[in-house]
Design an enzyme around this catalytic site. Structure first.
Site, PDB file in Angstrom:
ATOM      1  N   CYS A  34       0.804  -1.219   0.000  1.00 36.87           N
ATOM      2  CA  CYS A  34       0.000   0.000   0.000  1.00 36.87           C
ATOM      3  C   CYS A  34       0.837   1.269   0.000  1.00 36.87           C
ATOM      4  O   CYS A  34       0.293   2.371  -0.042  1.00 36.87           O
ATOM      5  CB  CYS A  34      -0.968  -0.023   1.173  1.00 36.87           C
ATOM      6  SG  CYS A  34      -2.078  -1.448   1.123  1.00 36.87           S
ATOM      7  N   HIS A  60      -2.118   7.902   6.399  1.00 37.27           N
ATOM      8  CA  HIS A  60      -2.430   6.599   5.812  1.00 37.27           C
ATOM      9  C   HIS A  60      -3.762   6.106   6.371  1.00 37.27           C
ATOM     10  O   HIS A  60      -4.611   5.620   5.625  1.00 37.27           O
ATOM     11  CB  HIS A  60      -1.317   5.612   6.132  1.00 37.27           C
ATOM     12  CG  HIS A  60      -1.522   4.255   5.529  1.00 37.27           C
ATOM     13  ND1 HIS A  60      -1.502   4.048   4.164  1.00 37.27           N
ATOM     14  CD2 HIS A  60      -1.770   3.046   6.101  1.00 37.27           C
ATOM     15  CE1 HIS A  60      -1.713   2.760   3.910  1.00 37.27           C
ATOM     16  NE2 HIS A  60      -1.893   2.140   5.064  1.00 37.27           N
ATOM     17  N   GLU A 115       0.118   5.116  13.791  1.00 40.42           N
ATOM     18  CA  GLU A 115       0.511   6.278  12.986  1.00 40.42           C
ATOM     19  C   GLU A 115       0.423   7.556  13.810  1.00 40.42           C
ATOM     20  O   GLU A 115       1.294   8.428  13.716  1.00 40.42           O
ATOM     21  CB  GLU A 115      -0.354   6.375  11.734  1.00 40.42           C
ATOM     22  CG  GLU A 115       0.099   7.472  10.781  1.00 40.42           C
ATOM     23  CD  GLU A 115      -0.693   7.503   9.482  1.00 40.42           C
ATOM     24  OE1 GLU A 115      -0.351   8.337   8.621  1.00 40.42           O
ATOM     25  OE2 GLU A 115      -1.647   6.715   9.330  1.00 40.42           O
ATOM     26  N   LYS A 164      -9.164   8.371   3.107  1.00 40.23           N
ATOM     27  CA  LYS A 164      -9.659   7.012   2.857  1.00 40.23           C
ATOM     28  C   LYS A 164     -11.054   6.807   3.439  1.00 40.23           C
ATOM     29  O   LYS A 164     -11.755   5.865   3.057  1.00 40.23           O
ATOM     30  CB  LYS A 164      -8.696   5.971   3.443  1.00 40.23           C
ATOM     31  CG  LYS A 164      -7.390   5.822   2.698  1.00 40.23           C
ATOM     32  CD  LYS A 164      -6.540   4.695   3.294  1.00 40.23           C
ATOM     33  CE  LYS A 164      -5.209   4.542   2.584  1.00 40.23           C
ATOM     34  NZ  LYS A 164      -4.276   5.652   2.897  1.00 40.23           N
ATOM     35  N   HIS A 205      -9.754   2.371   0.568  1.00 40.13           N
ATOM     36  CA  HIS A 205      -8.313   2.144   0.479  1.00 40.13           C
ATOM     37  C   HIS A 205      -7.986   1.568  -0.892  1.00 40.13           C
ATOM     38  O   HIS A 205      -8.326   0.432  -1.194  1.00 40.13           O
ATOM     39  CB  HIS A 205      -7.890   1.180   1.587  1.00 40.13           C
ATOM     40  CG  HIS A 205      -6.407   1.038   1.737  1.00 40.13           C
ATOM     41  ND1 HIS A 205      -5.508   1.728   0.950  1.00 40.13           N
ATOM     42  CD2 HIS A 205      -5.657   0.270   2.572  1.00 40.13           C
ATOM     43  CE1 HIS A 205      -4.278   1.390   1.306  1.00 40.13           C
ATOM     44  NE2 HIS A 205      -4.343   0.520   2.286  1.00 40.13           N
ATOM     45  N   PHE A 263       1.801  -3.729   3.760  1.00 42.01           N
ATOM     46  CA  PHE A 263       2.128  -5.050   4.294  1.00 42.01           C
ATOM     47  C   PHE A 263       3.602  -5.349   4.016  1.00 42.01           C
ATOM     48  O   PHE A 263       4.100  -5.091   2.919  1.00 42.01           O
ATOM     49  CB  PHE A 263       1.277  -6.123   3.609  1.00 42.01           C
ATOM     50  CG  PHE A 263      -0.137  -6.236   4.144  1.00 42.01           C
ATOM     51  CD1 PHE A 263      -0.634  -5.358   5.079  1.00 42.01           C
ATOM     52  CD2 PHE A 263      -0.972  -7.253   3.682  1.00 42.01           C
ATOM     53  CE1 PHE A 263      -1.935  -5.474   5.552  1.00 42.01           C
ATOM     54  CE2 PHE A 263      -2.273  -7.385   4.154  1.00 42.01           C
ATOM     55  CZ  PHE A 263      -2.758  -6.498   5.080  1.00 42.01           C
TER      56      PHE A 263
END
Length: 414
Positions: free
Chosen positions: A163, A303, A314, A334, A339, A400
């Site tokens: 991502c 994010h 985060e 998002k 996403h 990931f």
């Protein structure tokens, strides 16, 4: 080092099929989430996603051509075409040996792969595969097709960092131009993951929201009741070029790229470091490269996918870099777009650049009950957009495998 500017942008998203509608609907706080229309979801835990709306691919690419592409490549071509058009680019007048393509996709042709495997099982003993099967699924093919379509012979490759993919592509493009290896690069990312395999796989990993009763409100970053991310699809394209090259051709300049930081959590296969170690390193590196201080940042496009652990880690990283600062605007777009996985960084870069142009912070929607430890530390831009001067905007993306990529964009002043 040469300065790098943004001279074209194209957006194909669940909240708008072009740059103008994307930005208009983002500012308005429109959710792109709804029940999936592409296949039957009755056997899955999640029944919704952020699909493109009112989009007919045949209006953009002839069917005779698009049948050779997976959806993620077609999405890339549509976004790139818009970026080239609003960038006022005529490649006939440029040295195409100095124009490259660095594109990103985390999943590549997952729809093609899924369909071919299902067909193989149904067809029994005789394997019949589409002759375009391999070129349709490989993740680098979108970059190659863009290059072929426009005859661009500069650096050409694909980044894959889950991502964080398209932010990585933007940073790589930024560096190639700064280093003098190209004058212009078409960059960004595209993703078409809303498939049987995509939905099933993310459901199995318990990453997706299962709030089927309220699809539009399911993505709610920072909310104590968040239960996972909402999958999205689409593409974002940016034209990056050296300032000198842009000025020489009289280009309109949307903004400037001034810093890029990449790092790793080095912690877990799918989960972020609990204290956001990689995010902390990535943001610090981007600030160092931009030669600015944390207090210079006006806006962070987080994010923030609306996962229980990811949002908090985060925020912890931001606290380490920026300290407590109620005047720092943060938002999680998002919550509207869903996403877009490998394409997330590209459309969020566009949102960040538009924030510097219009001096508007797009909102975080759906969030009603903020994590108590974080309710007052920052302005999370809840519910509605906010007008404020934005000279510097930061965009975070994580993937990931612990991949971290942070980019910083500056308001362009001639």
């Amino acid at each position: 080092m040469r300065r790098v500017v943004v001279t074209g942008m194209g957006a194909l998203t669940p909240v708008g099929n072009n740059l103008e509608s994307f930005w208009t609907n983002l500012k308005a706080g429109q959710s792109g989430a709804a029940e999936i229309t592409r296949f039957d979801t009755s056997k899955f835990k999640t029944h919704f996603a952020c699909e493109l709306k009112d989009f007919d691919l045949n209006e953009h690419i002839p069917k005779s051509e698009s049948r050779r592409y997976d959806r993620f490549t077609s999405y890339a071509l549509v976004a790139v075409e818009e970026a080239i058009k609003n960038g006022g680019i005529d490649f006939e007048t440029l040295d195409r040996n100095r124009v490259g393509v660095i594109w990103g996709s985390g999943n590549g042709g997952i729809e093609t792969f899924t369909e071919e495997m299902i067909d193989f099982v149904k067809n029994g003993e005789t394997p019949r595969f589409n002759p375009f099967f391999i070129p349709k699924i490989i993740a680098d093919i979108a970059s190659g097709i863009i290059s072929i379509k426009y005859g661009l012979r500069g650096p050409n490759f694909t980044t894959i960092s889950a991502c964080a993919t398209s932010t990585t592509a933007i940073i790589d493009s930024f560096n190639h131009i700064r280093w003098g290896k190209a004058d212009m690069i078409v960059t960004g990312g595209s993703e078409a993951p809303i498939t049987i395999a995509g939905l099933g796989g993310f459901n199995a990993s318990r990453a997706l929201s299962t709030n089927n009763e309220d699809a539009a409100g399911a993505s709610k970053p920072f909310d104590v009741n968040r239960d996972g991310f909402v999958m999205g699809e689409g593409a974002g394209a940016l034209i990056l070029e050296s300032l000198e090259h842009a000025q020489a051709r009289g280009a309109h300049i949307y903004g400037e790229v001034v810093g890029g930081g990449m790092a790793a959590d080095a912690y877990h296969l799918t989960g972020t470091h609990p204290d956001g170690e990689g995010a902390y390193l990535g943001m610090n590196e981007a600030l160092r490269e931009a030669e600015i201080k944390p207090e210079d940042i006006d806006y962070i496009n987080m994010h923030a996918t609306s996962t229980p652990m990811g949002d908090v880690s985060e925020l912890k990283a931001i606290a380490r870099v920026f300290g407590e600062n109620p005047d720092l605007n943060i938002s999680a777009t998002k919550s509207m777009t869903g996403h877009l996985l490998g394409a997330a960084g590209a459309i969020e870069a566009i949102a960040s650049i538009m924030a510097t142009i219009d001096d508007i912070i797009p909102p975080t929607i759906n969030t009603k009950d903020v994590e108590p430890d974080w309710a007052d530390k920052y302005d999370l831009t809840l519910g509605t957009a906010k007008n404020r001067t934005v000279n510097y905007a930061m965009s975070n993306t994580f993937g990931f495998g612990g991949h971290i990529a942070t980019a910083i964009f500056k308001k362009y002043k001639a």
